[in-house]
Enzyme design. Structure first.
Site, short mmCIF file in Angstrom:
data_model
loop_
_atom_site.label_atom_id
_atom_site.label_comp_id
_atom_site.label_asym_id
_atom_site.label_seq_id
_atom_site.Cartn_x
_atom_site.Cartn_y
_atom_site.Cartn_z
N GLU A 249 -4.37 3.16 -5.37
CA GLU A 249 -5.60 3.79 -4.90
C GLU A 249 -6.73 3.52 -5.89
OE1 GLU A 249 -4.81 7.93 -4.75
OE2 GLU A 249 -3.04 7.74 -3.50
N LYS A 251 -9.36 4.37 -8.50
CA LYS A 251 -9.47 5.48 -9.47
C LYS A 251 -10.95 5.82 -9.62
CE LYS A 251 -7.93 7.16 -13.94
NZ LYS A 251 -9.08 8.04 -14.07
#
Length: 561
Positions: A249, A251
Site C-alpha cells: 500500500e 505509505k
C-alpha cells in the site's frame, strides 16, 4: 471497603524506586495488588503507572508545574523562588516537595491520615474544574490534599499530578505483577491489556473472574487501542520473499487515526489515543457519508493535499492541535482520509487475516474521491514483484513516503511492532526521541535553545535514557517556538544548560548508530538531524533502547527504509 492509607502506597512507591531489579519490582507490585480491596484495585493499578485516567481517556488534570508550585507555596509557606531553587537543587519536584514539607512546622488541626480513595477522588476532581475560576479551583483542590500530606506522600502526590512518577515501572511490569498476583497466564493478561488499554480493568477481571474472564475481554467501539506497528524492510524484494504474499500500500505521510462508531457517536483518535473529532469536522462528515451506520472501528491516515500533492506534515499538526478557528482552517487546510484496515464491524475482526479484513473494508466503504478513499493497494507475490516496485515509484513520484508491505494472512496485533507489517521508504530510517534537556546558544543566539538532549525509552522500567544531542535541522522560527516551550518545561538550570519535563518528541535522522559511554543508553547517533516535531506522538511512542540496539546490530540505516 477496607481503607488503604496513601502512606502505604507511598511506601510501595519508595520500595519500587529503590530497586532496579525487574523481578523484585514485579513481586512488590503483586504483593500490593493481592492486598487491595476489589473496589480500589482498578484505581491503584492506574496510580502505579503514575496516571489518574486510562491513557485513552479524554480527561486531563490540566495542572502545570507553575500551578503546582503555587499550591506548594500556599501549603508550606515559602516563596515561588525558594521552591524553584529547591527543584533546581534536587532535579525533581517530588524530592523538592518532600524536603520542603519536612521543614513545614504548621500542621492542619484534626487532620486525618490521607487515604488512597480520598487522594484519587480529589485528583480526578482536578479534571472537572472548569470555567472562569478553573485555576483557582485547581489550586484549592491541590491545597486541600497537600495540606494533609506527610513529606513522603508529598513526593509522590506532586509527581502523580505531573504524571512523572519516576519509580521505574512500565506497563510490562504491571502486566507481569497482575499475572503473578492472581495466578493467571501472562499471555492472557497481555492480550486483555492489548484489547482494552486499561490495566485497571484487566487487574479487576483477573482477580474476580480469572482466566475465563480475561478471555472474554475484547475490542469495543469507543475504546481505542494502540496501533499495530511496522518494522523496517531492507528491500522490497526481501520483504516479499519473507512474507510470500503481501498487500503493498502507499505509505501516506500524515496522522494515523482510528475511527470508532458506537451507536450514533463517531470518535476519531490519533495514534496517541487523543480524541480529535472536533478538530476535523470534514473527516467526521466524510465517514458519516462513506461508512454504514453500524458499530465499527476502522483505521486510516489523514493527510493534507495542496495542488494535488501531499503537503507538509506540519500543516496536519496545525489542524489537529487547533481548538479555535476550525471552520476557517477547514477551508484553508482541507483534509483527506485514506482507510486501510477495519478492526471491528458488528463484531471484532482483529483475529481475522488481513485479506478478509480488507474485503470487509471495501464492502462497507462507499468512497468519496478526494475526501474518503481506501488506500491504494496491490496484491503482490514473487510472481508479480514488479507491481510492488511500480507502486513504490508511483508513490514517491506523487510525494508520498514509500510503501507498506503487509502479510495478507496476518491478524491485527495492537501495539506490537512485528514482522507481519513492514515499511519501505525513500529516505533512511528515523528515530522518535524525546527531549529531556538543552543548551542555549551564544551571542546573538543566547536566547535560543540551540542543542537538544534526546532520550530513548527503556522498555522494562519505562525510564528515559539519553542517546544523543541534536543541533541541526531546525529553522529560526521553529527554534524560537521550541525555545519558548523549553522555557515553560524547565525543571533545572545550570549555566547555559537546562533540563526539562519530557514532553517534546522529535523525529531524528542520522548517519549511523555507534556505541558510546557518553550517553546513558550506551549508544549515540552520528550526525543527527531533526526531521520534524512529532506532537502527534506520546511518551509510549518514543523509540526504545531495544529498537536502537536492533538497528545498530543490523547496521541501519544503510538501506532506505
Amino acid at each position: 471497603m477496607k481503607e488503604l492509607l496513601y502512606m502505604e502506597l507511598a511506601e510501595v512507591y519508595h520500595r519500587l524506586e529503590s530497586t532496579t531489579k525487574r523481578l523484585e519490582k514485579t513481586e512488590i507490585l503483586a504483593e500490593l495488588l493481592r492486598s487491595v480491596d476489589k473496589e480500589l484495585l482498578p484505581d491503584v493499578t492506574i496510580l502505579m503507572l503514575g496516571r489518574v485516567f486510562p491513557i485513552w481517556s479524554e480527561e486531563e488534570l490540566g495542572v502545570g508545574i507553575k500551578l503546582l508550585m503555587k499550591a506548594i507555596s500556599l501549603v508550606v509557606g515559602v516563596s515561588m523562588d525558594e521552591i524553584e531553587d529547591e527543584i533546581r537543587e534536587q532535579g525533581d519536584i517530588g524530592l523538592a516537595s518532600e524536603k520542603l514539607f519536612s521543614r513545614k512546622t504548621q500542621t492542619t488541626f484534626f487532620s486525618q491520615p490521607l487515604t488512597v480513595e480520598f487522594v484519587y477522588s480529589r485528583l480526578k476532581a482536578l479534571a472537572s474544574a472548569s470555567g472562569d475560576r478553573a485555576q483557582s479551583k485547581k489550586i484549592n483542590i491541590l491545597v486541600e490534599v497537600l495540606s494533609q500530606a506527610k513529606p513522603l506522600e508529598a513526593r509522590y502526590i506532586t509527581r502523580t499530578v505531573l504524571e512523572e512518577l519516576r519509580v521505574g515501572v512500565a506497563e510490562g511490569i504491571i502486566r507481569d505483577a497482575i499475572a503473578r498476583a492472581f495466578e493467571v497466564d501472562p499471555a492472557l493478561v497481555e492480550r486483555a491489556h492489548m484489547l482494552t488499554n486499561d490495566l485497571g480493568m484487566v487487574a479487576a477481571v483477573a482477580r474476580e473472574e480469572g482466566e475465563p474472564g480475561l478471555g472474554r475481554l475484547n475490542l469495543e467501539p469507543g475504546r481505542p487501542v494502540k496501533p499495530m506497528l511496522a518494522q523496517l524492510a531492507s528491500s522490497i524484494e526481501s520483504a516479499i520473499t519473507e512474507l510470500g504474499r503481501a498487500f503493498c500500500e502507499t505509505k501516506y505521510d500524515g496522522i494515523r487515526v482510528q475511527i470508532h462508531r458506537c451507536g450514533d457517536e463517531i470518535s476519531i483518535f490519533t495514534r496517541r489515543l487523543e480524541n480529535i473529532t472536533a478538530a476535523v469536522p470534514e473527516i467526521l462528515e466524510g465517514v458519516e457519508e462513506a461508512l454504514p451506520a453500524d458499530d465499527y472501528i476502522v483505521e486510516g491516515e489523514i493527510i493534507v493535499t495542496m495542488d494535488g500533492r501531499p503537503a507538509s506534515f506540519q500543516y496536519i499538526l496545525q489542524r489537529v492541535r487547533r481548538k479555535y478557528d476550525v471552520e476557517r482552517l477547514t477551508r484553508e487546510v482541507p483534509l483527506s482520509l485514506f482507510l486501510f484496515d477495519v478492526l471491528y464491524h458488528r463484531e471484532p475482526l482483529i483475529d481475522e487475516p488481513l485479506r478478509h479484513r480488507r474485503e470487509v473494508l471495501e464492502s462497507i466503504l462507499s468512497e468519496i474521491p478526494g475526501r474518503v478513499e481506501a488506500s491504494r493497494m496491490v496484491d503482490v507475490g514473487p510472481d508479480n514483484l514488479n507491481d510492488a516496485l511500480w507502486l513504490f515509484e508511483e508513490s514517491i513520484r506523487e510525494g508520498h513516503e514509500g510503501i507498506m508491505i503487509k502479510d495478507t494472512e496476518a491478524p491485527y496485533i495492537p501495539g506490537i511492532r512485528g514482522k507481519k507489517m513492514l515499511k519501505f521508504k525513500a529516505e533512511p530510517e528515523t528515530l522518535d526521541l524525546i527531549v529531556v534537556g538543552g543548551t542555549y546558544g551564544r551571542g546573538k543566539r543566547a536566547h535560543l535553545v540551540g542543542s537538544y538532549l534526546l532520550a530513548a525509552r527503556d522498555e522494562d522500567s519505562g525510564d528515559l535514557v539519553t542517546v544523543a544531542h541534536v543541533a541541526t535541522g531546525l529553522d529560526d522560527e521553529t527554534l524560537q517556538q521550541l525555545s519558548e516551550r523549553m522555557e515553560k518545561l524547565a525543571i533545572e538550570r545550570k549555566g547555559r544548560k537546562l533540563l526539562v519535563r519530557p514532553e517534546i518528541i522529535l523525529e531524528v535522522a542520522y548517519s549511523e548508530i555507534v556505541k558510546s559511554p557518553e550517553y546513558e543508553s550506551g549508544y549515540s547517533l552520528r550526525f543527527p538531524v531533526v526531521k520534524r516535531i512529532r506532537d502527534d506522538l506520546c511518551l509510549d511512542d518514543v523509540d526504545t533502547v531495544g529498537r536502537i540496539e536492533s538497528l545498530f546490530q543490523s547496521g541501519q540505516p544503510d538501506q532506505p527504509g
